[in-house]
Structures are given as C-alpha cells and as structure tokens.
Design a protein around this motif. Sequence first.
Motif, PDB file in Angstrom:
ATOM      1  N   ILE A  69       0.988  -0.750  -0.206  1.00 26.78           N
ATOM      2  CA  ILE A  69      -0.074   0.062  -0.182  1.00 26.78           C
ATOM      3  C   ILE A  69       0.917   1.466   0.045  1.00 26.78           C
ATOM      4  CG2 ILE A  69      -1.661   1.078   1.636  1.00 26.78           C
ATOM      5  CD1 ILE A  69      -2.805  -1.259   2.089  1.00 26.78           C
ATOM      6  N   LEU A  70       1.823   0.896   0.923  1.00 25.64           N
ATOM      7  CA  LEU A  70       2.526   2.338   0.911  1.00 25.64           C
ATOM      8  C   LEU A  70       3.299   2.682  -0.458  1.00 25.64           C
ATOM      9  CD1 LEU A  70       3.785   2.403   4.674  1.00 25.64           C
ATOM     10  CD2 LEU A  70       2.445   3.755   3.684  1.00 25.64           C
ATOM     11  N   PHE A  71       3.429   1.906  -1.264  1.00 22.58           N
ATOM     12  CA  PHE A  71       4.338   2.110  -2.062  1.00 22.58           C
ATOM     13  C   PHE A  71       3.687   2.228  -3.806  1.00 22.58           C
ATOM     14  CE2 PHE A  71       6.614  -0.037  -6.072  1.00 22.58           C
ATOM     15  CZ  PHE A  71       7.749  -0.040  -6.434  1.00 22.58           C
ATOM     16  N   TYR A  72       2.847   1.781  -3.295  1.00 21.21           N
ATOM     17  CA  TYR A  72       1.683   1.962  -4.512  1.00 21.21           C
ATOM     18  C   TYR A  72       1.125   4.178  -4.667  1.00 21.21           C
ATOM     19  CZ  TYR A  72       1.062  -2.450  -6.288  1.00 21.21           C
ATOM     20  OH  TYR A  72       1.292  -3.870  -6.708  1.00 21.21           O
ATOM     21  N   ILE A  73       0.795   4.413  -2.744  1.00 21.88           N
ATOM     22  CA  ILE A  73       0.670   4.868  -2.700  1.00 21.88           C
ATOM     23  C   ILE A  73       2.039   6.231  -3.485  1.00 21.88           C
ATOM     24  CG2 ILE A  73       0.469   6.897  -0.924  1.00 21.88           C
ATOM     25  CD1 ILE A  73      -1.166   5.545   0.894  1.00 21.88           C
ATOM     26  N   PHE A  74       3.437   5.577  -2.737  1.00 20.00           N
ATOM     27  CA  PHE A  74       4.270   6.683  -3.483  1.00 20.00           C
ATOM     28  C   PHE A  74       4.006   6.912  -4.337  1.00 20.00           C
ATOM     29  CE2 PHE A  74       8.679   5.762  -5.069  1.00 20.00           C
ATOM     30  CZ  PHE A  74       9.483   7.119  -5.064  1.00 20.00           C
ATOM     31  N   LEU A  75       3.843   5.405  -5.499  1.00 19.10           N
ATOM     32  CA  LEU A  75       3.863   5.418  -7.233  1.00 19.10           C
ATOM     33  C   LEU A  75       3.075   6.678  -7.224  1.00 19.10           C
ATOM     34  CD1 LEU A  75       4.268   2.093  -8.578  1.00 19.10           C
ATOM     35  CD2 LEU A  75       6.398   4.026  -8.001  1.00 19.10           C
ATOM     36  N   ILE A  76       2.036   6.803  -6.743  1.00 17.45           N
ATOM     37  CA  ILE A  76       0.638   7.396  -7.456  1.00 17.45           C
ATOM     38  C   ILE A  76       1.558   9.595  -6.752  1.00 17.45           C
ATOM     39  CG2 ILE A  76      -1.273   8.765  -6.987  1.00 17.45           C
ATOM     40  CD1 ILE A  76      -2.417   5.401  -5.987  1.00 17.45           C
ATOM     41  N   LEU A  77       1.957   9.305  -5.584  1.00 18.46           N
ATOM     42  CA  LEU A  77       2.071  10.890  -5.955  1.00 18.46           C
ATOM     43  C   LEU A  77       3.277  11.017  -6.718  1.00 18.46           C
ATOM     44  CD1 LEU A  77       2.214  10.766  -1.724  1.00 18.46           C
ATOM     45  CD2 LEU A  77       0.475  12.038  -3.670  1.00 18.46           C
ATOM     46  N   LEU A  78       4.233  10.400  -7.422  1.00 16.77           N
ATOM     47  CA  LEU A  78       6.032  10.610  -7.396  1.00 16.77           C
ATOM     48  C   LEU A  78       4.883  10.986  -8.673  1.00 16.77           C
ATOM     49  CD1 LEU A  78       8.584  10.637  -8.280  1.00 16.77           C
ATOM     50  CD2 LEU A  78       8.337   8.201  -9.461  1.00 16.77           C
ATOM     51  N   VAL A  79       4.357  10.203  -9.889  1.00 17.37           N
ATOM     52  CA  VAL A  79       3.621  10.427 -10.802  1.00 17.37           C
ATOM     53  C   VAL A  79       2.826  11.854 -10.898  1.00 17.37           C
ATOM     54  CG1 VAL A  79       1.877   9.791 -12.334  1.00 17.37           C
ATOM     55  CG2 VAL A  79       3.334   7.841 -11.694  1.00 17.37           C
ATOM     56  N   VAL A  80       1.891  11.826  -9.534  1.00 21.06           N
ATOM     57  CA  VAL A  80       1.111  13.644  -9.633  1.00 21.06           C
ATOM     58  C   VAL A  80       2.432  14.335  -9.690  1.00 21.06           C
ATOM     59  CG1 VAL A  80      -0.296  15.058  -8.330  1.00 21.06           C
ATOM     60  CG2 VAL A  80      -0.929  12.222  -8.894  1.00 21.06           C
ATOM     61  N   SER A  81       3.311  13.694  -8.321  1.00 17.15           N
ATOM     62  CA  SER A  81       4.221  15.774  -8.953  1.00 17.15           C
ATOM     63  C   SER A  81       5.204  15.793 -10.354  1.00 17.15           C
ATOM     64  CB  SER A  81       5.147  15.583  -7.854  1.00 17.15           C
ATOM     65  OG  SER A  81       6.302  14.187  -8.071  1.00 17.15           O
ATOM     66  N   LEU A  82       5.288  14.784 -10.810  1.00 15.33           N
ATOM     67  CA  LEU A  82       6.073  14.577 -12.257  1.00 15.33           C
ATOM     68  C   LEU A  82       4.827  15.448 -13.276  1.00 15.33           C
ATOM     69  CD1 LEU A  82       7.528  11.354 -12.676  1.00 15.33           C
ATOM     70  CD2 LEU A  82       9.136  13.733 -11.910  1.00 15.33           C
ATOM     71  N   VAL A  83       4.155  14.840 -13.256  1.00 17.86           N
ATOM     72  CA  VAL A  83       2.874  15.853 -14.273  1.00 17.86           C
ATOM     73  C   VAL A  83       2.945  17.199 -13.863  1.00 17.86           C
ATOM     74  CG1 VAL A  83       0.310  15.550 -14.591  1.00 17.86           C
ATOM     75  CG2 VAL A  83       1.693  13.872 -14.761  1.00 17.86           C
ATOM     76  N   MET A  84       2.989  17.620 -12.669  1.00 17.76           N
ATOM     77  CA  MET A  84       2.223  19.469 -12.016  1.00 17.76           C
ATOM     78  C   MET A  84       3.520  20.019 -12.445  1.00 17.76           C
ATOM     79  SD  MET A  84      -0.609  19.194 -10.739  1.00 17.76           S
ATOM     80  CE  MET A  84      -0.383  20.942 -10.091  1.00 17.76           C
ATOM     81  N   GLY A  85       5.512  19.215 -12.135  1.00 14.73           N
ATOM     82  CA  GLY A  85       6.417  19.651 -12.621  1.00 14.73           C
ATOM     83  C   GLY A  85       6.017  19.834 -13.582  1.00 14.73           C
TER      84      GLY A  85
END
Length: 55
Positions: free
Chosen positions: A33-49
């Motif tokens: 669960i923590l790994f998937y949350i990390f991946l989702i937050l990573l993708v969101v931050s990359l898209v926002m950047g």
Amino acid sequence: MLYWALVFLVVALVAGALGFGGIAGASTGIAQILFYIFLILLVVSLVMGLMRRRG
C-alpha cells in the motif's frame, strides 16, 4: 514514504524467515500500500512539474 515501504518489506522478510506468517502477511500488505501511494504521488508530482514548465 518509500523508506517506510522498504522498512515494512524488510520486516515482512524477516518475519517470514522466522515463521511468523501473520506478521509477514500484514507487513507485506502495508509495504504494498505504501509503495503504491508513493508511485501515485510520484506520478502526480511529475505531471504537475511538467505542467508548470509549459504554463
């Protein structure tokens, strides 16, 4: 957050090696669960950047 996912993964591996199946299963689930949350937050931050650079 990735650090905590790795910590729970190590706990799951140690617990599994020592024969504590319930603890190993719970730790594996938490790590996933923590790994998937990390991946989702990573993708969101990359898209926002990327959106911030274009705009």
